[in-house]
Scaffold this active site. Structure first.
Site, PDB file in Angstrom:
ATOM      1  N   CYS A   6       0.811  -1.289  -0.064  1.00 10.37           N
ATOM      2  CA  CYS A   6      -0.107   0.097  -0.048  1.00 10.37           C
ATOM      3  C   CYS A   6       0.727   1.099   0.090  1.00 10.37           C
ATOM      4  O   CYS A   6       1.883   1.481   0.997  1.00 10.37           O
ATOM      5  CB  CYS A   6      -0.878  -0.234   1.277  1.00 10.37           C
ATOM      6  SG  CYS A   6      -1.873   1.516   1.307  1.00 10.37           S
ATOM      7  N   ARG A  31      -7.990  -2.436 -10.666  1.00 14.76           N
ATOM      8  CA  ARG A  31      -8.719  -1.218 -11.197  1.00 14.76           C
ATOM      9  C   ARG A  31      -9.914  -1.654 -12.401  1.00 14.76           C
ATOM     10  O   ARG A  31     -10.787  -0.998 -12.538  1.00 14.76           O
ATOM     11  CB  ARG A  31      -7.964   0.011 -11.435  1.00 14.76           C
ATOM     12  CG  ARG A  31      -7.340   0.430 -10.056  1.00 14.76           C
ATOM     13  CD  ARG A  31      -6.569   1.778 -10.355  1.00 14.76           C
ATOM     14  NE  ARG A  31      -5.344   1.367 -11.233  1.00 14.76           N
ATOM     15  CZ  ARG A  31      -4.582   2.252 -11.871  1.00 14.76           C
ATOM     16  NH1 ARG A  31      -4.800   3.444 -11.628  1.00 14.76           N
ATOM     17  NH2 ARG A  31      -3.277   1.842 -12.440  1.00 14.76           N
TER      18      ARG A  31
END
Length: 358
Positions: free
Chosen positions: A101, A228
């Site tokens: 992350c 995504r």
């Protein structure tokens, strides 16, 4: 060998995405062909504090298996204890560690991708969790290719993680400094896959079945992780499997099927019971609706209406209006072209939003 890699299988993972891959979205992607699920990442400290708001991120149903719960943090022994608690609640098929992350709020606490520049701590975290729960469930990890362009160390990190007992590694082909900009570096992902004996799953810029086939043919990855692209087009899993089987792209998803899916997503979100009311559920759904507008005719007008939707009935009216309008549409082909996702929400913003609730 993790069973979903056995017999030459090439699994398609749904990437963990904060604010996106909740129980409902994972269920829908599974139905469309995703093979392996990973939950939204959860704070190890939140788990240790028995925070019910954090625990909800670990929810899954058996139809989603194999499914892993992803943890983030920087204290190996505490994270191992958190992993044990998760296994006690509802045994996942694996525990995944977030070393990728890029969001400042995670990095500032020495979690996520910050550990790519502190390999001793990274190794301590990985070893602690693998030793703590590896006898109960496999432990996997997700990383980026490095901290920035001057520190691309993913192949070395992969070897380190393998030595720590990690059984599979997903590699996102961007550095932490890149965030989600630029292009994924699949040459580094390929080097990672050839530097270890455990499976490496490639992640980054997978937007079609042809992309999946190309990466399978030209790299050593044993699977791919799709993020995504699935947000706006979850049919990518079904399309990728069709392409791998036939070498041909499938027919485009018709508007009627898209709308049936969108409405089902909204109804399932309301039925889930996570939100106090239908209005709250639909407000949460708005960002997903924005993503689904990609590829639909007159997407800009749709997004204007989606931005205020507050009930399922209202969404049904939008669907009926849109289908009626497009059925008789005689505009230019360009009007039907897929439009880029709006900039209203980046993966990083969604990540930060989730963190504020954990």
């Amino acid at each position: 060998m993790l069973p979903w890699f056995a017999d030459g299988r090439f699994p398609l993972y749904l990437a963990p995405m904060a604010g996106v891959t909740d129980l409902v979205f994972r269920r829908l992607c599974k139905e469309l062909g995703a093979d392996v699920m990973v939950t939204e990442f959860v704070s190890a400290e939140g788990i240790m504090q028995a925070d019910e708001r954090t625990r909800v991120y670990t929810e899954f149903d058996d139809a989603q298996r194999p499914v892993g719960v992803q943890l983030f943090g920087a204290d190996g022994p505490r994270m191992a204890e958190a992993a044990k608690k998760i296994i006690d609640w509802k045994r996942p098929d694996f525990i995944d560690i977030n070393f990728g992350c890029p969001v400042k709020k995670v990095v500032a606490k020495n979690g996520g991708s910050s550990l790519l520049k502190d390999c001793p701590v990274l190794a301590q975290v990985a070893s602690s969790i693998a030793k703590g729960v590896g006898g109960q469930v496999p432990v996997t990890a997700k990383i980026r290719i490095g901290w920035d362009q001057s520190l691309i160390n993913a192949p070395e990190v992969c070897r380190l993680l393998e030595d720590c007992g990690i059984q599979a590694i997903a590699v996102h082909g961007r550095t932490r400094a890149q965030g989600y900009s630029g292009e994924a570096d699949w040459e580094v992902i390929d080097r990672c896959s050839r530097s270890v004996s455990i499976p490496v799953i490639g992640n980054g810029d997978i937007a079609s079945g042809a992309d999946v086939a190309r990466r399978r043919a030209t790299t050593g990855v044993r699977g791919v992780m799709i993020g995504r692209a699935a947000m706006g087009h979850p049919w990518i899993f079904r399309e990728a499997k069709h392409y791998l089987a036939t070498g041909e792209p499938p027919e485009p998803v018709p508007p009627e099927e898209r709308w049936a899916f969108i409405l089902r997503h909204a109804r399932l979100l309301i039925e889930w019971g996570k939100f106090p009311s239908e209005r709250h559920a639909m407000q949460s759904m708005r960002s997903r609706l924005m993503a689904y507008s990609k590829g639909l005719p007159q997407g800009k007008l749709l997004r204007q209406r989606f931005s205020t939707v507050s009930s399922c009935g209202e969404l049904e009216d939008i669907a009926a209006d849109h289908l009626a309008a497009t059925a008789s549409w005689n505009g230019d082909a360009e009007d039907f072209a897929e439009e880029a996702l709006p900039d209203f929400e980046t993966a990083g913003e969604a990540c930060a939003s989730t963190l504020s609730k954990q």
